[in-house]
Design an enzyme around this catalytic site. Structure first.
Site: not given
Length: 346
Positions: A62-66
């Site tokens: 989920v960090y920075a949308d992958g």
């Protein structure tokens, strides 16, 4: 750099690990303010970490949308065999109703997506990022066990679970002969010691590794913030974000910082280094995850591995940061086993 065993696996991980939540997300409303580091900056941080002996890296889908996984995977590159690579799943990663959670469907899809973004064919430590209130735990554990049996995951772990939830998972895995959690990722710091009530003793009893996120409470324990909103670093994440992700009593927190500064002065080091060294003095802690944006921050954090606090230092920090003792801990502490003298034993 010093190394500690990851639970009961026999795998050695660096006691300082590098978190990747600051990687990517330049225009992201949530992750942008946390760092928004590009590939060249990530390469420098990861390279510095590797050269200093850090072999443990943590991220999440989920960090920075992958994007965090992509940047980290490229930065590690051909040094993949030297690294214990960890990532997490659970949070929404798409607009669909099934693009989240811990169902078998999502576990398998999230795993394949993380492998692709990280540029690897296996993940060393695959962790559930939270508790799924809808999906049966047996379904999640079965899917994770299948991932291990397929060779795409080496070990499994969890994050942000209550002690009873972790214990239930361990019991179910043991009952069905499945892979068990080997580590639990928790928030733990001098201003957030809630984990000592249940999570820490549970981990010690079960032989789980404990990895720690937010060890500096979002920068609060760097000593760069004072009462009344005074700060010596206007471009810090804490100053820019203007909120505490981990809730704590700020007034008591400033009392902790006062002692941190005094201890740091005795050792001629930064308060941040002392705060990390205090965590490393806790025997249950396996690795402390740092999330630097700048090289000088990372180097100072890494140096905590070489700082040994005195008994006086630890006593002062323990006293000023001690949380109230919760029930039933306080009443159990009042009872001690009755010892029968050896001569009277039958």
């Amino acid at each position: 750099m010093k190394y500690r065993l990851l639970g009961r696996t026999g795998v050695w991980v660096s006691e300082i690990s590098l978190g990747a939540m600051t990687f990517g997300g330049k225009d992201h409303p949530v992750y942008g303010p946390h760092g928004a580091l590009g590939q060249s900056e990530v390469d420098r941080l990861v390279g510095t970490a590797l050269d200093a002996g850090i072999n443990f890296f943590d991220t999440a889908d989920v960090y920075a949308d992958g994007e965090s996984e992509e940047l980290l995977g490229r930065a590690i590159g051909d040094r993949r065999q030297d690294v214990v690579l960890a990532t997490k799943l659970y949070a929404p990663v798409g607009p669909g109703p099934n693009d989240q959670g811990l169902t078998r469907r999502h576990v398998m899809r999230a795993l394949e997506d993380s492998l692709r973004r990280l540029g690897t064919d296996y993940i060393d430590l695959y962790q559930i990022h939270n508790w799924d209130q809808l999906t049966p735990l047996e379904e999640t554990l079965g899917a994770l066990d299948d991932a291990v049996r397929m060779g795409k995951v080496r070990y499994i772990g969890c994050s942000n679970l209550a002690a009873w939830q972790v214990s239930k998972a361990l019991g179910l895995s043991a009952l069905h002969g499945r892979s068990q959690f080997v580590a639990n990722q928790i928030t733990y710091s001098l201003v957030s010691r809630d984990a000592e009530r249940d999570l820490v003793p549970m981990a010690e009893d079960a032989g789980l590794g404990l990895t720690v996120w937010q060890p500096l409470a979002g920068g609060f324990l760097t000593g760069k913030f004072g009462r009344g909103g005074v700060t010596t670093e206007e471009d810090s994440r804490r100053a820019r974000n203007g909120f505490d992700f981990v809730p704590f009593d700020e007034e008591k927190g400033f009392d902790v910082v006062d002692v941190l500064r005094a201890v740091a002065s005795r050792h001629e080091v930064s308060p941040a280094r002392v705060a990390l060294a205090w965590l490393l003095s806790r025997t249950a802690v396996t690795s402390v995850i740092v999330g630097a944006r700048k090289l000088d921050q990372l180097r100072d954090n890494i140096a905590a591995s070489g700082l040994t606090l005195t008994e006086k230092d630890l006593a002062e920090l323990d006293e000023v940061s001690a949380p109230p003792v919760a029930y039933p801990n306080w009443i159990q502490a009042g009872f001690s086993p009755i010892r029968i003298p050896a001569a009277n034993q039958v």
